[in-house]
Scaffold this motif. Structure first.
Motif, PDB file in Angstrom:
ATOM      1  N   ILE A   9       0.843  -1.201   0.000  1.00  0.00           N
ATOM      2  CA  ILE A   9       0.000   0.000   0.000  1.00  0.00           C
ATOM      3  C   ILE A   9       0.876   1.248   0.000  1.00  0.00           C
ATOM      4  O   ILE A   9       0.623   2.197  -0.751  1.00  0.00           O
ATOM      5  CB  ILE A   9      -0.962  -0.017   1.206  1.00  0.00           C
ATOM      6  CG1 ILE A   9      -2.002  -1.117   1.005  1.00  0.00           C
ATOM      7  CG2 ILE A   9      -1.638   1.342   1.387  1.00  0.00           C
ATOM      8  CD1 ILE A   9      -2.819  -1.425   2.241  1.00  0.00           C
ATOM      9  N   ALA A  10       1.921   1.247   0.831  1.00  0.00           N
ATOM     10  CA  ALA A  10       2.836   2.399   0.890  1.00  0.00           C
ATOM     11  C   ALA A  10       3.526   2.609  -0.450  1.00  0.00           C
ATOM     12  O   ALA A  10       3.651   3.747  -0.926  1.00  0.00           O
ATOM     13  CB  ALA A  10       3.870   2.199   1.999  1.00  0.00           C
ATOM     14  N   GLU A  12       2.430   1.740  -3.404  1.00  0.00           N
ATOM     15  CA  GLU A  12       1.445   2.232  -4.373  1.00  0.00           C
ATOM     16  C   GLU A  12       1.192   3.722  -4.168  1.00  0.00           C
ATOM     17  O   GLU A  12       1.124   4.486  -5.135  1.00  0.00           O
ATOM     18  CB  GLU A  12       0.141   1.433  -4.257  1.00  0.00           C
ATOM     19  CG  GLU A  12      -0.783   1.651  -5.424  1.00  0.00           C
ATOM     20  CD  GLU A  12      -0.158   1.315  -6.772  1.00  0.00           C
ATOM     21  OE1 GLU A  12      -0.292   2.140  -7.701  1.00  0.00           O
ATOM     22  OE2 GLU A  12       0.481   0.262  -6.917  1.00  0.00           O
ATOM     23  N   ARG A  13       1.080   4.141  -2.917  1.00  0.00           N
ATOM     24  CA  ARG A  13       0.924   5.579  -2.634  1.00  0.00           C
ATOM     25  C   ARG A  13       2.146   6.347  -3.115  1.00  0.00           C
ATOM     26  O   ARG A  13       2.029   7.446  -3.666  1.00  0.00           O
ATOM     27  CB  ARG A  13       0.719   5.803  -1.137  1.00  0.00           C
ATOM     28  CG  ARG A  13      -0.667   5.450  -0.651  1.00  0.00           C
ATOM     29  CD  ARG A  13      -0.851   5.694   0.826  1.00  0.00           C
ATOM     30  NE  ARG A  13      -0.774   7.113   1.148  1.00  0.00           N
ATOM     31  CZ  ARG A  13      -0.541   7.578   2.369  1.00  0.00           C
ATOM     32  NH1 ARG A  13      -0.379   6.752   3.387  1.00  0.00           N
ATOM     33  NH2 ARG A  13      -0.486   8.882   2.588  1.00  0.00           N
ATOM     34  N   GLY A  14       3.336   5.752  -2.938  1.00  0.00           N
ATOM     35  CA  GLY A  14       4.561   6.388  -3.401  1.00  0.00           C
ATOM     36  C   GLY A  14       4.606   6.520  -4.910  1.00  0.00           C
ATOM     37  O   GLY A  14       4.995   7.570  -5.445  1.00  0.00           O
ATOM     38  N   ASP A  16       2.013   6.676  -6.924  1.00  0.00           N
ATOM     39  CA  ASP A  16       1.032   7.712  -7.276  1.00  0.00           C
ATOM     40  C   ASP A  16       1.632   9.097  -7.071  1.00  0.00           C
ATOM     41  O   ASP A  16       1.467   9.988  -7.914  1.00  0.00           O
ATOM     42  CB  ASP A  16      -0.242   7.562  -6.448  1.00  0.00           C
ATOM     43  CG  ASP A  16      -1.060   6.344  -6.827  1.00  0.00           C
ATOM     44  OD1 ASP A  16      -0.822   5.767  -7.915  1.00  0.00           O
ATOM     45  OD2 ASP A  16      -1.932   5.957  -6.019  1.00  0.00           O
ATOM     46  N   TYR A  17       2.319   9.286  -5.964  1.00  0.00           N
ATOM     47  CA  TYR A  17       2.954  10.563  -5.664  1.00  0.00           C
ATOM     48  C   TYR A  17       3.960  10.928  -6.765  1.00  0.00           C
ATOM     49  O   TYR A  17       3.953  12.048  -7.281  1.00  0.00           O
ATOM     50  CB  TYR A  17       3.658  10.484  -4.303  1.00  0.00           C
ATOM     51  CG  TYR A  17       4.402  11.736  -3.940  1.00  0.00           C
ATOM     52  CD1 TYR A  17       3.777  12.757  -3.226  1.00  0.00           C
ATOM     53  CD2 TYR A  17       5.733  11.912  -4.306  1.00  0.00           C
ATOM     54  CE1 TYR A  17       4.465  13.921  -2.898  1.00  0.00           C
ATOM     55  CE2 TYR A  17       6.424  13.066  -3.981  1.00  0.00           C
ATOM     56  CZ  TYR A  17       5.785  14.065  -3.276  1.00  0.00           C
ATOM     57  OH  TYR A  17       6.470  15.216  -2.964  1.00  0.00           O
ATOM     58  N   SER A  55       7.517   3.056   5.423  1.00  0.00           N
ATOM     59  CA  SER A  55       6.251   3.455   6.026  1.00  0.00           C
ATOM     60  C   SER A  55       6.297   3.142   7.514  1.00  0.00           C
ATOM     61  O   SER A  55       6.944   2.197   7.948  1.00  0.00           O
ATOM     62  CB  SER A  55       5.079   2.735   5.357  1.00  0.00           C
ATOM     63  OG  SER A  55       5.168   1.349   5.571  1.00  0.00           O
ATOM     64  N   VAL A  98       6.193   7.297   3.994  1.00  0.00           N
ATOM     65  CA  VAL A  98       4.743   7.200   3.908  1.00  0.00           C
ATOM     66  C   VAL A  98       4.177   6.955   5.306  1.00  0.00           C
ATOM     67  O   VAL A  98       4.509   5.958   5.951  1.00  0.00           O
ATOM     68  CB  VAL A  98       4.320   6.065   2.953  1.00  0.00           C
ATOM     69  CG1 VAL A  98       2.806   5.973   2.863  1.00  0.00           C
ATOM     70  CG2 VAL A  98       4.934   6.267   1.572  1.00  0.00           C
ATOM     71  N   ASP A 100       0.341   7.582   7.707  1.00  0.00           N
ATOM     72  CA  ASP A 100      -1.102   7.678   7.481  1.00  0.00           C
ATOM     73  C   ASP A 100      -1.500   9.066   7.009  1.00  0.00           C
ATOM     74  O   ASP A 100      -2.418   9.226   6.223  1.00  0.00           O
ATOM     75  CB  ASP A 100      -1.872   7.339   8.764  1.00  0.00           C
ATOM     76  CG  ASP A 100      -1.784   5.861   9.106  1.00  0.00           C
ATOM     77  OD1 ASP A 100      -1.441   5.055   8.224  1.00  0.00           O
ATOM     78  OD2 ASP A 100      -2.055   5.522  10.264  1.00  0.00           O
ATOM     79  N   VAL A 103       2.706  11.725   2.483  1.00  0.00           N
ATOM     80  CA  VAL A 103       3.831  11.132   1.758  1.00  0.00           C
ATOM     81  C   VAL A 103       4.873  12.229   1.634  1.00  0.00           C
ATOM     82  O   VAL A 103       4.579  13.307   1.123  1.00  0.00           O
ATOM     83  CB  VAL A 103       3.413  10.637   0.357  1.00  0.00           C
ATOM     84  CG1 VAL A 103       4.619  10.134  -0.415  1.00  0.00           C
ATOM     85  CG2 VAL A 103       2.342   9.558   0.454  1.00  0.00           C
TER      86      VAL A 103
END
Length: 111
Positions: A9-10, A12-14, A16-17, A55, A98, A100, A103
């Protein structure tokens, strides 16, 4: 939630960022005998970025997980990757922290 699932999840958020900042994701979770490279991305100015994703519940905890030994392994993994792919790019090592809440991107970390 398991540690690997949280890591995914971390990452994927990274990704996206980085995409939102104009980077192109080249590869993810690259393993070799020296370790893992979380994200490999090409910046808009054609610099290859090897990104370590960390994360944790808070920023300090995540940053403290980037140790000199971890960076040394990462650098060896990067050198192997560049040789195997026969790439000749300017590159740097970055970190994505990352939590909660946010980011945070730290470009060109050194050891």
């Amino acid at each position: 939630m398991h540690t690997r699932a949280k890591g995914n999840i971390a990452e994927e958020r990274g990704c996206d960022y980085l995409r939102n900042k104009g980077f192109r994701i080249i590869d993810r979770n690259v393993y070799n005998r020296f370790g893992e490279i979380d994200i490999i991305a090409l910046s808009p100015d054609s610099v290859l970025h090897f990104v370590e994703v960390k994360s944790a519940q808070n920023y300090e905890q995540a940053v403290n997980n980037i140790t000199p030994a971890k960076l040394q392994k990462l650098n060896r993994a990067i050198q192997t990757y560049l040789q195997q792919k026969k790439l000749n790019f300017d590159y740097c090592i970055d970190a994505l922290i990352v939590t909660d809440e946010a980011v945070e991107y730290i470009e060109n970390i050194t050891f």
